[in-house]
Design an enzyme around this catalytic site. Structure first.
Site, PDB file in Angstrom:
ATOM      1  N   CYS B  87       0.829  -1.206   0.000  1.00  0.00           N
ATOM      2  CA  CYS B  87       0.000   0.000   0.000  1.00  0.00           C
ATOM      3  C   CYS B  87       0.867   1.261   0.000  1.00  0.00           C
ATOM      4  O   CYS B  87       1.489   1.566  -0.998  1.00  0.00           O
ATOM      5  CB  CYS B  87      -0.976  -0.043   1.177  1.00  0.00           C
ATOM      6  SG  CYS B  87      -2.384   1.046   0.967  1.00  0.00           S
ATOM      7  N   HIS B 204      -3.649  -5.634   1.126  1.00  0.00           N
ATOM      8  CA  HIS B 204      -2.970  -5.936   2.394  1.00  0.00           C
ATOM      9  C   HIS B 204      -3.010  -7.431   2.728  1.00  0.00           C
ATOM     10  O   HIS B 204      -3.876  -7.862   3.493  1.00  0.00           O
ATOM     11  CB  HIS B 204      -3.648  -5.160   3.532  1.00  0.00           C
ATOM     12  CG  HIS B 204      -3.394  -3.692   3.486  1.00  0.00           C
ATOM     13  ND1 HIS B 204      -2.302  -3.106   4.079  1.00  0.00           N
ATOM     14  CD2 HIS B 204      -4.089  -2.686   2.910  1.00  0.00           C
ATOM     15  CE1 HIS B 204      -2.329  -1.802   3.868  1.00  0.00           C
ATOM     16  NE2 HIS B 204      -3.405  -1.516   3.164  1.00  0.00           N
ATOM     17  N   GLU B 206      -1.252  -9.021   4.758  1.00  0.00           N
ATOM     18  CA  GLU B 206      -1.012  -9.219   6.197  1.00  0.00           C
ATOM     19  C   GLU B 206      -2.316  -9.228   6.990  1.00  0.00           C
ATOM     20  O   GLU B 206      -2.333  -9.639   8.139  1.00  0.00           O
ATOM     21  CB  GLU B 206      -0.042  -8.153   6.730  1.00  0.00           C
ATOM     22  CG  GLU B 206      -0.602  -6.744   6.934  1.00  0.00           C
ATOM     23  CD  GLU B 206      -0.672  -5.896   5.671  1.00  0.00           C
ATOM     24  OE1 GLU B 206      -0.665  -6.458   4.555  1.00  0.00           O
ATOM     25  OE2 GLU B 206      -0.763  -4.653   5.808  1.00  0.00           O
TER      26      GLU B 206
END
Lengths: 79, 233
Positions: B87, B204, B206
């Site tokens: 990002c 994302h 994660e």
């Protein structure tokens, strides 16, 4: 010395912010607006009185940080 | 695998990155301050996390890209080390010249915060080997400036060299404009560097590594990097 660096998107680059502003102006009833492109102005106070030196420094500032020259053009003006 | 997560003023996803690395890769990452001029010795992977470095002032990622730590990140990348920019991290990689192109405002003029479909384009990179080519995974996005743009020559090079890692897609891998949530050229969500060791990615991964998050689709990305580093060792 007062100087001004104006950074604008290159004409071929899509400008969603400009488009949004253009749409808002139209909905506000402001007449005669054909299109809007938005950009940034940096007002910079330069030390010393050497205009050529100032111009070189401002160009360096624009190339290194103020503008992303992949998508933006800039113009340097010294008063 | 030794990993480092860089903390810039305004980063806000560094803990998610640390947690994902700890969970999937099984070792504790080091958090590195942006003013540091060196990475911890033996670092295999550097993560530039998401967030709003320097409040997105000037341009997203522009100021962070010129911070002292980025010289060390560049050296690490030049030596073949892994770099993952998520990002805002992707924006920093483009602003620093480690990846080509730029991330513009979303063409639809809306901040996008939702889960999107991603098609794995090339499973032959450290960041995609945990998946199969053509596989569709679901990963969250949260950004206002994720519209990837590059000139025609750059795009041809990216396509030709298999450097497009992920694209926005529909449930069955369709690349239709309605699935291209930010208007990115060729529906690009993530690209790798020439040597395939640097990845910039808007979504994302994660945030999809545990069942409680609703999906573990992001694990493959971290597992792939771990496998890459373990094999090289």
């Amino acid at each position: 010395m007062k100087a001004r660096v104006t950074v604008t998107l290159k004409p071929s680059i899509l400008d969603p912010q400009g488009k949004a502003i253009e749409g808002a102006l139209k909905s506000l009833g402001v007449g005669g607006i054909a299109s809007v492109r938005q950009g940034k102005i940096f007002e910079i106070e330069v030390e010393g009185g050497d205009k050529a030196k100032a111009e070189a420094a401002l160009k360096q500032a624009a190339d290194k940080l103020l503008a992303n020259t992949v998508i933006e053009n800039y113009r340097v003006e010294i008063e | 695998m030794k990993s480092a997560v860089v903390l810039f003023p305004g980063s806000n996803r560094e803990r998610d990155a640390v947690r994902a690395l700890r969970l999937v890769c099984g070792s504790e990452p080091k958090v590195v301050w942006h003013g540091d001029s060196e990475l911890p010795s033996g670092t295999d992977l550097v993560v530039l996390p998401g967030g709003f470095s320097y409040g997105d002032y000037l341009r997203c990622g522009a100021i962070a890209a010129r911070s002292p730590v980025m010289d060390a990140v560049r050296k690490h990348a030049d030596a073949g080390g892994l770099v993952l920019g998520i990002c805002n991290g992707f924006q920093i990689l483009c602003e620093s010249g480690l990846l080509p192109g730029v991330l513009m405002r979303n063409a639809q003029m809306r901040f996008q915060c939702r889960v999107v479909g991603l098609r794995v384009e090339n499973s032959d990179t450290p960041f995609t080997r945990g998946y199969n080519a053509g596989q569709v995974i679901h990963i969250p996005v949260a950004h206002g400036e994720g519209n990837y743009e590059a000139d025609a020559e750059t795009l041809t090079r990216l396509e030709g060299d298999g450097r497009i890692a992920y694209r926005y897609c529909g449930p069955n891998g369709e690349l239709e404009p309605k699935y291209n949530i930010n208007g990115a050229i060729a529906s690009i969500a993530g690209i790798v560097s020439e040597k395939h060791n640097v990845l910039g990615l808007m979504p994302h991964p994660e945030n999809h590594v545990e069942e409680q998050m609703g999906s573990t689709d992001g694990r493959g990305l971290f597992a792939g990097m771990l496998e890459h580093v373990s094999r090289a060792a």
